[in-house]
Design a protein around this motif. Structure first.
Motif, PDB file in Angstrom:
ATOM      1  N   GLY A   1       0.719  -1.121   0.031  1.00 41.10           N
ATOM      2  CA  GLY A   1       0.010  -0.087   0.097  1.00 41.10           C
ATOM      3  C   GLY A   1       0.714   1.310   0.081  1.00 41.10           C
ATOM      4  O   GLY A   1       2.033   1.284  -0.155  1.00 41.10           O
ATOM      5  N   LEU A   2       0.207   2.317   0.170  1.00 40.36           N
ATOM      6  CA  LEU A   2       0.846   3.746   0.085  1.00 40.36           C
ATOM      7  C   LEU A   2       0.980   4.110   1.693  1.00 40.36           C
ATOM      8  O   LEU A   2      -0.167   4.169   2.546  1.00 40.36           O
ATOM      9  CB  LEU A   2       0.042   4.656  -0.587  1.00 40.36           C
ATOM     10  CG  LEU A   2       0.443   6.015  -0.578  1.00 40.36           C
ATOM     11  CD1 LEU A   2       1.900   6.314  -1.058  1.00 40.36           C
ATOM     12  CD2 LEU A   2      -0.541   7.143  -1.238  1.00 40.36           C
ATOM     13  N   VAL A   3       2.170   4.378   2.097  1.00 41.74           N
ATOM     14  CA  VAL A   3       2.339   4.620   3.507  1.00 41.74           C
ATOM     15  C   VAL A   3       3.398   5.930   3.426  1.00 41.74           C
ATOM     16  O   VAL A   3       3.742   6.405   2.407  1.00 41.74           O
ATOM     17  CB  VAL A   3       3.002   3.600   4.546  1.00 41.74           C
ATOM     18  CG1 VAL A   3       2.012   2.484   4.521  1.00 41.74           C
ATOM     19  CG2 VAL A   3       4.202   3.238   3.992  1.00 41.74           C
ATOM     20  N   GLN A   4       3.360   6.438   4.678  1.00 47.27           N
ATOM     21  CA  GLN A   4       4.418   7.465   4.895  1.00 47.27           C
ATOM     22  C   GLN A   4       5.790   7.210   5.531  1.00 47.27           C
ATOM     23  O   GLN A   4       5.873   6.064   6.150  1.00 47.27           O
ATOM     24  CB  GLN A   4       3.707   8.636   5.929  1.00 47.27           C
ATOM     25  CG  GLN A   4       2.664   9.556   4.887  1.00 47.27           C
ATOM     26  CD  GLN A   4       2.155  10.557   5.822  1.00 47.27           C
ATOM     27  OE1 GLN A   4       2.041  10.614   7.043  1.00 47.27           O
ATOM     28  NE2 GLN A   4       1.693  11.720   5.147  1.00 47.27           N
ATOM     29  N   VAL A   5       6.693   7.954   5.267  1.00 54.96           N
ATOM     30  CA  VAL A   5       8.037   7.634   5.910  1.00 54.96           C
ATOM     31  C   VAL A   5       7.881   7.395   7.441  1.00 54.96           C
ATOM     32  O   VAL A   5       7.277   8.202   8.065  1.00 54.96           O
ATOM     33  CB  VAL A   5       8.952   8.699   5.719  1.00 54.96           C
ATOM     34  CG1 VAL A   5      10.469   8.642   6.623  1.00 54.96           C
ATOM     35  CG2 VAL A   5       9.394   8.878   4.447  1.00 54.96           C
ATOM     36  N   GLY A   6       8.274   6.598   8.061  1.00 60.20           N
ATOM     37  CA  GLY A   6       8.266   6.194   9.372  1.00 60.20           C
ATOM     38  C   GLY A   6       7.079   4.938   9.682  1.00 60.20           C
ATOM     39  O   GLY A   6       7.104   4.641  10.932  1.00 60.20           O
TER      40      GLY A   6
END
Length: 118
Positions: A10-15
């Motif tokens: 999926g699409l996630v953010q840094v960290g």
């Protein structure tokens, strides 16, 4: 022969964290060593992690060591890749595969996309 299906990308953010799954068909799954690999745009496919068949010994690429954890549940014929502290460099299509009779990797799944954004 075993068939593998990856999921969980999926699409996630840094960290952030993600857990990928590699579900296998076939009752002999426990007899396979299983590996996770990834391929980023414009780059060659690279090794990420592997888990052995009997003693569940694990090996990791240096780039993911300490952040990723590979595990398996042979009763569920599934191998997991827990990915923590994701970075932009982890963006790739992630594949799982098993070892084969000629000591190469085979039975590749179709892959699951992981995109890490800032």
């Amino acid at each position: 022969q075993v068939q593998l299906v990856e999921s969980g990308g999926g699409l996630v953010q840094v960290g952030d964290a993600l857990r990928l799954s590699c579900a296998a068909s076939g009752r002999t799954f426990s007899g396979y060593q299983v590996g996770w690999f990834r391929q980023a745009p414009g780059k060659e496919r690279e090794f990420v992690a592997t888990i052995s068949r009997s003693d569940h010994r694990t090996i990791y690429a240096d780039s993911v060591k300490g952040r990723f954890t590979i595990s398996r549940d042979d009763a569920k014929t599934t191998v997991y890749l827990q990915m923590n502290s994701l970075t932009l460099e982890d963006t790739a299509v992630y594949y799982c595969a098993t070892d084969t009779d000629d000591s190469s990797w085979g039975n590749w799944g179709q892959g699951t996309q992981v995109t890490v954004s800032s």
